[in-house]
Design a protein around this motif. Structure first.
Motif, PDB file in Angstrom:
ATOM      1  N   THR A   1       0.861  -1.182   0.000  1.00  0.00           N
ATOM      2  CA  THR A   1       0.000   0.000   0.000  1.00  0.00           C
ATOM      3  C   THR A   1       0.900   1.236   0.000  1.00  0.00           C
ATOM      4  N   PRO A   2       0.333   2.414  -0.239  1.00  0.00           N
ATOM      5  CA  PRO A   2       1.165   3.629  -0.239  1.00  0.00           C
ATOM      6  C   PRO A   2       1.850   3.923   1.094  1.00  0.00           C
ATOM      7  N   LEU A   3       1.434   3.277   2.168  1.00  0.00           N
ATOM      8  CA  LEU A   3       2.051   3.528   3.465  1.00  0.00           C
ATOM      9  C   LEU A   3       3.532   3.153   3.491  1.00  0.00           C
ATOM     10  N   CYS A   4       3.958   2.293   2.570  1.00  0.00           N
ATOM     11  CA  CYS A   4       5.379   1.907   2.556  1.00  0.00           C
ATOM     12  C   CYS A   4       6.249   2.980   1.888  1.00  0.00           C
ATOM     13  N   ASN A   5       5.614   3.995   1.308  1.00  0.00           N
ATOM     14  CA  ASN A   5       6.302   5.137   0.695  1.00  0.00           C
ATOM     15  C   ASN A   5       7.004   4.814  -0.621  1.00  0.00           C
ATOM     16  N   HIS A   6       6.774   3.611  -1.156  1.00  0.00           N
ATOM     17  CA  HIS A   6       7.284   3.314  -2.495  1.00  0.00           C
ATOM     18  C   HIS A   6       6.263   2.486  -3.282  1.00  0.00           C
ATOM     19  N   ALA A   7       4.976   2.742  -2.987  1.00  0.00           N
ATOM     20  CA  ALA A   7       3.877   2.117  -3.732  1.00  0.00           C
ATOM     21  C   ALA A   7       2.837   3.185  -4.020  1.00  0.00           C
ATOM     22  N   ASP A   8       2.069   2.965  -5.091  1.00  0.00           N
ATOM     23  CA  ASP A   8       1.049   3.924  -5.512  1.00  0.00           C
ATOM     24  C   ASP A   8      -0.299   3.237  -5.619  1.00  0.00           C
ATOM     25  N   GLY A   9      -1.363   4.020  -5.367  1.00  0.00           N
ATOM     26  CA  GLY A   9      -2.721   3.509  -5.524  1.00  0.00           C
ATOM     27  C   GLY A   9      -3.373   3.224  -4.184  1.00  0.00           C
ATOM     28  N   SER A  10      -4.662   3.501  -4.098  1.00  0.00           N
ATOM     29  CA  SER A  10      -5.370   3.328  -2.835  1.00  0.00           C
ATOM     30  C   SER A  10      -5.650   1.854  -2.562  1.00  0.00           C
ATOM     31  N   ILE A  11      -5.879   1.540  -1.297  1.00  0.00           N
ATOM     32  CA  ILE A  11      -6.247   0.181  -0.905  1.00  0.00           C
ATOM     33  C   ILE A  11      -7.500  -0.256  -1.655  1.00  0.00           C
ATOM     34  N   GLU A  12      -8.473   0.631  -1.763  1.00  0.00           N
ATOM     35  CA  GLU A  12      -9.719   0.288  -2.461  1.00  0.00           C
ATOM     36  C   GLU A  12      -9.468  -0.003  -3.940  1.00  0.00           C
ATOM     37  N   ALA A  13      -8.586   0.775  -4.564  1.00  0.00           N
ATOM     38  CA  ALA A  13      -8.269   0.540  -5.977  1.00  0.00           C
ATOM     39  C   ALA A  13      -7.604  -0.820  -6.165  1.00  0.00           C
ATOM     40  N   TYR A  14      -6.771  -1.217  -5.226  1.00  0.00           N
ATOM     41  CA  TYR A  14      -6.137  -2.536  -5.298  1.00  0.00           C
ATOM     42  C   TYR A  14      -7.196  -3.630  -5.240  1.00  0.00           C
ATOM     43  N   VAL A  15      -8.131  -3.481  -4.317  1.00  0.00           N
ATOM     44  CA  VAL A  15      -9.174  -4.497  -4.175  1.00  0.00           C
ATOM     45  C   VAL A  15     -10.014  -4.582  -5.445  1.00  0.00           C
ATOM     46  N   GLN A  16     -10.393  -3.441  -5.989  1.00  0.00           N
ATOM     47  CA  GLN A  16     -11.201  -3.443  -7.212  1.00  0.00           C
ATOM     48  C   GLN A  16     -10.453  -4.088  -8.373  1.00  0.00           C
ATOM     49  N   ALA A  17      -9.134  -3.826  -8.467  1.00  0.00           N
ATOM     50  CA  ALA A  17      -8.334  -4.455  -9.518  1.00  0.00           C
ATOM     51  C   ALA A  17      -8.258  -5.962  -9.309  1.00  0.00           C
ATOM     52  N   ALA A  18      -8.132  -6.386  -8.051  1.00  0.00           N
ATOM     53  CA  ALA A  18      -8.079  -7.822  -7.755  1.00  0.00           C
ATOM     54  C   ALA A  18      -9.381  -8.505  -8.146  1.00  0.00           C
ATOM     55  N   ILE A  19     -10.500  -7.848  -7.898  1.00  0.00           N
ATOM     56  CA  ILE A  19     -11.798  -8.402  -8.295  1.00  0.00           C
ATOM     57  C   ILE A  19     -11.867  -8.530  -9.814  1.00  0.00           C
ATOM     58  N   GLU A  20     -11.414  -7.499 -10.519  1.00  0.00           N
ATOM     59  CA  GLU A  20     -11.414  -7.534 -11.990  1.00  0.00           C
ATOM     60  C   GLU A  20     -10.541  -8.672 -12.519  1.00  0.00           C
ATOM     61  N   LYS A  21      -9.447  -8.986 -11.796  1.00  0.00           N
ATOM     62  CA  LYS A  21      -8.548 -10.062 -12.212  1.00  0.00           C
ATOM     63  C   LYS A  21      -9.045 -11.434 -11.775  1.00  0.00           C
ATOM     64  N   LYS A  22     -10.213 -11.455 -11.142  1.00  0.00           N
ATOM     65  CA  LYS A  22     -10.832 -12.703 -10.674  1.00  0.00           C
ATOM     66  C   LYS A  22      -9.990 -13.412  -9.619  1.00  0.00           C
ATOM     67  N   ILE A  23      -9.330 -12.616  -8.784  1.00  0.00           N
ATOM     68  CA  ILE A  23      -8.591 -13.164  -7.646  1.00  0.00           C
ATOM     69  C   ILE A  23      -9.586 -13.471  -6.533  1.00  0.00           C
ATOM     70  N   ASP A  24      -9.467 -14.652  -5.959  1.00  0.00           N
ATOM     71  CA  ASP A  24     -10.415 -15.082  -4.925  1.00  0.00           C
ATOM     72  C   ASP A  24      -9.996 -14.647  -3.527  1.00  0.00           C
ATOM     73  N   VAL A  25      -8.689 -14.715  -3.254  1.00  0.00           N
ATOM     74  CA  VAL A  25      -8.166 -14.331  -1.937  1.00  0.00           C
ATOM     75  C   VAL A  25      -7.010 -13.365  -2.169  1.00  0.00           C
ATOM     76  N   PHE A  26      -7.127 -12.181  -1.608  1.00  0.00           N
ATOM     77  CA  PHE A  26      -6.147 -11.118  -1.837  1.00  0.00           C
ATOM     78  C   PHE A  26      -5.634 -10.628  -0.492  1.00  0.00           C
ATOM     79  N   GLY A  27      -4.316 -10.741  -0.283  1.00  0.00           N
ATOM     80  CA  GLY A  27      -3.729 -10.338   0.983  1.00  0.00           C
ATOM     81  C   GLY A  27      -2.939  -9.053   0.887  1.00  0.00           C
ATOM     82  N   PHE A  28      -3.203  -8.146   1.813  1.00  0.00           N
ATOM     83  CA  PHE A  28      -2.353  -6.962   1.991  1.00  0.00           C
ATOM     84  C   PHE A  28      -1.273  -7.322   2.997  1.00  0.00           C
ATOM     85  N   SER A  29      -0.020  -7.155   2.587  1.00  0.00           N
ATOM     86  CA  SER A  29       1.118  -7.500   3.453  1.00  0.00           C
ATOM     87  C   SER A  29       2.166  -6.404   3.315  1.00  0.00           C
TER      88      SER A  29
END
Length: 259
Positions: A9-37
């Motif tokens: 997530t952007p909290l690491c200071n070297h990533a871009d895009g909101s948490i919600e945008a990541y989730v929406q992209a994962a849904i579009e990619k048909k990912i079933d389980v998506f982990g934020f780490s």
């Protein structure tokens, strides 16, 4: 099922895009389980990770999207923790998460995967660098603190490869990972780096499969565009080494599912 457990997530200071945008992209990619780490805080290399004061908001934001999108995707909460002597922090390890990824990004003070410090490779014996790296991986496994080994052979990132057979260099680390009952991720980030291949390499996958160590998958996304990138290739690699199941986690319990 499509499992993707390593994402930032952007909290690491070297990533871009909101948490919600990541989730929406994962849904579009048909990912079933998506982990934020995302990168856990520690009192070292602070510019490339969240602060301790941000952990609560990070967890709250991930749990918010977990609830908001629960009927479309399963969201997991985790941290990627740097294994560095003297800096692994109990404030992180006590957090109520689904899993911890243990990673080695430093040999002493040298951030070997940071392009800022790539010049140091030319001053060192490359086999000795690889031996030190896998000794650190072995120590990480023996610590018993983590659930997943992050990008097992990250040391190859800039394509400085050992002269010695990597299987001989890594064998003790692989045995320690097996004994610790850890999972090893197939990580797509290497495709985006100078080395141009997934972590771990095929020779290391031979050892992993021989030891029957469970595997999982991760995009290691630092932008929305990274999510799901070349995940099908990772699955083909896993299948080529005889794997039919991969790991997901819930409250640090490992669950094996078909992929």
């Amino acid at each position: 099922m499509m499992i993707d457990l390593h994402n930032h997530t952007p909290l690491c200071n070297h990533a871009d895009g909101s948490i919600e945008a990541y989730v929406q992209a994962a849904i579009e990619k048909k990912i079933d389980v998506f982990g934020f780490s995302d990168h856990a805080p520690m009192n070292f290399d602070e510019a490339y990770r969240m602060d301790f004061s941000q952990m609560e908001n990070y967890e709250k934001d991930v749990l918010h999207v977990k609830e908001t999108y629960h009927d479309q995707i399963q969201i997991l909460l985790a941290y990627e923790v740097d294994f560095l002597d003297g800096y692994v922090d109990e404030r992180v390890l006590k957090r109520p998460v689904d899993y911890f990824i243990g990673s080695v990004h430093f040999l002493g003070a040298w951030g070997f995967d940071n392009p800022e410090f790539i010049g140091e490779y030319r001053t060192k014996n490359i086999d000795e660098v690889w031996e030190r790296y896998f000794a650190a991986i072995e120590a990480m496994a023996k610590s018993g603190l983590f659930d997943i080994v992050g990008h097992l052979d990250l040391i190859k990132v800039f394509n400085y490869l050992p002269k010695k057979d990597v299987r001989l260099i890594a064998k003790n680390a692989i045995k320690a990972i097996k004994k610790a009952n850890m999972t090893i991720e197939l990580n797509a980030a290497g495709f985006r780096k100078p080395v141009g291949e997934a972590y771990p390499s095929h020779p290391l996958m031979e050892l992993i499969a021989e030891q029957d160590i469970p595997i999982t998958f991760g995009s290691d996304a630092h932008t929305v565009q990274h999510i799901g990138l070349r995940q099908e290739e990772l699955r083909l690699i896993a299948k080529a080494f005889g794997y039919k199941k991969c790991a997901t986690f819930e409250s640090r319990d490992r669950i094996l599912v078909n992929f």
